[in-house]
Design an enzyme around this catalytic site. Sequence first.
Site, PDB file in Angstrom:
ATOM      1  N   HIS A   1      -0.088  15.969  -3.673  1.00  0.00           N
ATOM      2  CA  HIS A   1      -1.459  15.475  -3.444  1.00  0.00           C
ATOM      3  C   HIS A   1      -2.358  16.507  -2.764  1.00  0.00           C
ATOM      4  O   HIS A   1      -1.886  17.409  -2.077  1.00  0.00           O
ATOM      5  CB  HIS A   1      -1.452  14.144  -2.686  1.00  0.00           C
ATOM      6  CG  HIS A   1      -0.862  14.181  -1.313  1.00  0.00           C
ATOM      7  ND1 HIS A   1      -1.604  14.477  -0.196  1.00  0.00           N
ATOM      8  CD2 HIS A   1       0.398  13.932  -0.863  1.00  0.00           C
ATOM      9  CE1 HIS A   1      -0.834  14.405   0.884  1.00  0.00           C
ATOM     10  NE2 HIS A   1       0.394  14.083   0.504  1.00  0.00           N
TER      11      HIS A   1
ATOM     12  N   GLU B   1      -3.609  10.070  -1.202  1.00  0.00           N
ATOM     13  CA  GLU B   1      -2.252   9.619  -0.871  1.00  0.00           C
ATOM     14  C   GLU B   1      -2.215   9.073   0.543  1.00  0.00           C
ATOM     15  O   GLU B   1      -1.566   8.073   0.818  1.00  0.00           O
ATOM     16  CB  GLU B   1      -1.263  10.793  -1.015  1.00  0.00           C
ATOM     17  CG  GLU B   1       0.214  10.393  -0.962  1.00  0.00           C
ATOM     18  CD  GLU B   1       0.770  10.204   0.451  1.00  0.00           C
ATOM     19  OE1 GLU B   1       1.787   9.513   0.593  1.00  0.00           O
ATOM     20  OE2 GLU B   1       0.206  10.736   1.419  1.00  0.00           O
ATOM     21  N   GLU B   2      -2.929   9.752   1.451  1.00  0.00           N
ATOM     22  CA  GLU B   2      -2.828   9.386   2.867  1.00  0.00           C
ATOM     23  C   GLU B   2      -3.508   8.045   3.171  1.00  0.00           C
ATOM     24  O   GLU B   2      -3.374   7.536   4.277  1.00  0.00           O
ATOM     25  CB  GLU B   2      -3.418  10.507   3.744  1.00  0.00           C
ATOM     26  CG  GLU B   2      -2.733  11.866   3.580  1.00  0.00           C
ATOM     27  CD  GLU B   2      -1.289  11.911   4.102  1.00  0.00           C
ATOM     28  OE1 GLU B   2      -0.815  10.886   4.626  1.00  0.00           O
ATOM     29  OE2 GLU B   2      -0.654  12.971   3.971  1.00  0.00           O
TER      30      GLU B   2
ATOM     31  N   ASP C   1       8.079  14.126  -6.498  1.00  0.00           N
ATOM     32  CA  ASP C   1       6.921  14.138  -5.597  1.00  0.00           C
ATOM     33  C   ASP C   1       7.427  14.485  -4.203  1.00  0.00           C
ATOM     34  O   ASP C   1       8.638  14.594  -3.977  1.00  0.00           O
ATOM     35  CB  ASP C   1       6.230  12.761  -5.640  1.00  0.00           C
ATOM     36  CG  ASP C   1       4.787  12.800  -5.142  1.00  0.00           C
ATOM     37  OD1 ASP C   1       4.344  13.841  -4.607  1.00  0.00           O
ATOM     38  OD2 ASP C   1       4.086  11.769  -5.287  1.00  0.00           O
TER      39      ASP C   1
ATOM     40  N   HIS D   1       1.188  15.616  10.182  1.00  0.00           N
ATOM     41  CA  HIS D   1       0.183  14.626  10.620  1.00  0.00           C
ATOM     42  C   HIS D   1      -0.247  14.809  12.070  1.00  0.00           C
ATOM     43  O   HIS D   1      -0.870  13.922  12.640  1.00  0.00           O
ATOM     44  CB  HIS D   1       0.700  13.175  10.445  1.00  0.00           C
ATOM     45  CG  HIS D   1       0.783  12.741   9.010  1.00  0.00           C
ATOM     46  ND1 HIS D   1       0.641  11.446   8.605  1.00  0.00           N
ATOM     47  CD2 HIS D   1       0.986  13.452   7.881  1.00  0.00           C
ATOM     48  CE1 HIS D   1       0.761  11.362   7.300  1.00  0.00           C
ATOM     49  NE2 HIS D   1       0.976  12.584   6.838  1.00  0.00           N
TER      50      HIS D   1
ATOM     51  N   ASP E   1      -5.191  15.636  -0.728  1.00  0.00           N
ATOM     52  CA  ASP E   1      -5.843  15.206   0.515  1.00  0.00           C
ATOM     53  C   ASP E   1      -4.949  15.472   1.725  1.00  0.00           C
ATOM     54  O   ASP E   1      -3.732  15.597   1.604  1.00  0.00           O
ATOM     55  CB  ASP E   1      -6.167  13.712   0.442  1.00  0.00           C
ATOM     56  CG  ASP E   1      -4.943  12.865   0.112  1.00  0.00           C
ATOM     57  OD1 ASP E   1      -4.284  13.141  -0.911  1.00  0.00           O
ATOM     58  OD2 ASP E   1      -4.615  11.945   0.900  1.00  0.00           O
TER      59      ASP E   1
ATOM     60  N   ASP F   1       1.992  19.247   4.342  1.00  0.00           N
ATOM     61  CA  ASP F   1       1.732  17.960   3.693  1.00  0.00           C
ATOM     62  C   ASP F   1       0.321  17.949   3.126  1.00  0.00           C
ATOM     63  O   ASP F   1      -0.612  17.615   3.826  1.00  0.00           O
ATOM     64  CB  ASP F   1       1.938  16.845   4.733  1.00  0.00           C
ATOM     65  CG  ASP F   1       1.770  15.462   4.154  1.00  0.00           C
ATOM     66  OD1 ASP F   1       1.611  15.332   2.933  1.00  0.00           O
ATOM     67  OD2 ASP F   1       1.774  14.494   4.934  1.00  0.00           O
TER      68      ASP F   1
HETATM   69 ZN   LIG Z   1       1.936  13.735   1.915  1.00  0.00          ZN
END
Ligand SMILES: [Zn+2]
Length: 575
Positions: free
Chosen positions: A163, A232-233, A261, A545, A165, A198
């Site tokens: 992804h 995705e987030e 994924d 994150h 984002d 990520d």
């Molecule tokens: Zn992710």
Amino acid sequence: MTWLFSSLLLTGGLVSVLALTPDSFTAFKAQAGFHTNAALGLSGLSSHGVVGSDCPQTPALHPSKHCELNDRLNRLYDSERFKLHTYETLGDAIRIRTEIYDDIGPVGGDDRWKVFDEFHEFLEDRFEILYSELSVTKVDEYGLVIHWQGSDDSLPPILLAAHQDVVPVDVDTVDEWKERPFSGHYDGTWIWGRGSCDDKGPLIALMTVMEELLEAGFTPRRTIVLASGFDEEIGGKMGALQISQYLQNEYGQDAFALVVDEGSGFLNMESEGDNVIIALPGTAEKGRTDIRVEVSTPGGHSSFPPQHTSIGILSSAVVAIESTKHTPKLLRDGTPFATYQCIAEHVPNVPDSFRRLVEKAKEDDEALCQLKQTLLEELYPVQNSALLGTTQAVTLIGGGIKVNALPESASAIVSNRIGQHSSVIEVREHFTKILRPVAADFNLTLEAFGVEVTTGSSGHLSIGTAFNNAFEPSPKTPTDSSNPYRIFSGTIRAVLEGSKIHPSKDVVVSPMLVLVNTDTRHYWNLTKHIFRYSHFSQEDVHGFHTVNESVRAEAVIEHIRFLTTLILNWDEATV
Ligand SMILES: [Zn+2]
Ligand SMILES: *[C@@H]1O[C@H](CO)[C@@H](O)[C@H](O)[C@H]1NC(C)=O
Ligand SMILES: *[C@@H]1O[C@H](CO)[C@@H](O)[C@H](O)[C@H]1NC(C)=O
Ligand SMILES: *[C@@H]1O[C@H](CO)[C@@H](O)[C@H](O)[C@H]1NC(C)=O
């Protein structure tokens, strides 16, 4: 005691660790004294490949027809020039701040989407060959589907996903970062910034591999499809869900040989200078539902209050929720049991008692029960509870607007992660059951998921789905002697066995239940064979994150090697 403690932690903790976001394995390592545990011998590995194994290991799978191409590309990946170019590309990708927000409006209806235009321009510019030679489709504006036609239509295509984002950076934490959060800085070892792990590292790795394969003149036999979501987030409903529907229309349901994924990775277990690697591809993920509990009672002045306000009653509801936990289950056909079997069979220095218990639990119900108790009570209770059952966490609360006004309503939101054996409906019934007595105690009408359950006259207690979030636990990717699993795990072994940055004495691959959700929650109709796996170890990534997100630069190159071998192996496979 230290030895036993570490081994127990390892046994119980290992399996939980990769299911969480990879930064949690850093915490785990510190807790378990991972590196200094000299007691981790290598004696447990003799059962590799034995007939009748409960966790059969596939031998390393190397491309044969494409061997020369694989070697040539690997030599290219070794060059300093290639590495620096890749690091710069990832740095540039990080510098474009594709942050996504819970409250973002629809695509086109919110200025915060504009940065995705910039990101697309950057990709188009950097991956010139890919964009000019392959067919690129934009789904819902920013969803990317890149189709590379194979020569043999009888082979189902493979789908590789990542992804675009990233989660936002909390402005109050910017000072805590070693490098600026969107610097994309390469410091000689690490590449810094939000998205580095990520999921821009894997996204750039994937595009780089396709670009290099094109440049090398590779013409696939099997069609290769890249899918890239952009929300995705926040659940993937604009990105992955639309992409999935597009793919189902274009290719058909169940049309893909496999989907890969982001997800868990592999764990280095150092011991006396040797390294054993446990790779844990996510072959299933837990379900999820967020539930809102709201109490409404009449307002008024705080100078003549009733005995309980909405906030007081909500507090009783929260106490009721927290005092009624779901019962974890250890089932023989569940993914966690498969993981424990792999650990018991292949992980060095697991206590013999644990090994025997797992072995016995295959047939003996009493042993199964005892194993469950051991996992939940003695080993790593928090992590094993999360693996074996539904968890609930009250994470948001709100109510009241003024100190002298009775709150007309108060609400809490509970994040529920649904165990593999359970379902959304079971979680809903659980809430209705435990909150019914609260409604009765306070004489409230209970409304659950749109249905009035009981009536009262002092107000309302309502239970509903928050954020429209309700996902069942995923189906299980077949693992026992399944060809896609074999090819996938054989590829992991081949790449790790030849790894320069992760030298290992042995590599074990085990199925794993992922505790969190990925874009693959929308991809179930595309294939039964979904793998949630990023080819990173616990030492390769930091700060998922959170502050200091960074990826080891060499690990991005390893990721590129992994994807190259995976694509070439699949091109040779006949399934
Ligand atoms: Zn992710
Ligand atoms: C970020 O990294 C810097 C430098 O290593 C360190 O001093 C700081 O404590 C880290 N911040 C967090 C929150 O880990
Ligand atoms: C609920 O309130 C109604 C009206 O105030 C009252 O008649 C009834 O007895 C109450 N019931 C309970 C269980 O307190
Ligand atoms: C998957 O297929 C079923 C049956 O055709 C359909 O009802 C469902 O909406 C599909 N799910 C997704 C995410 O496309």
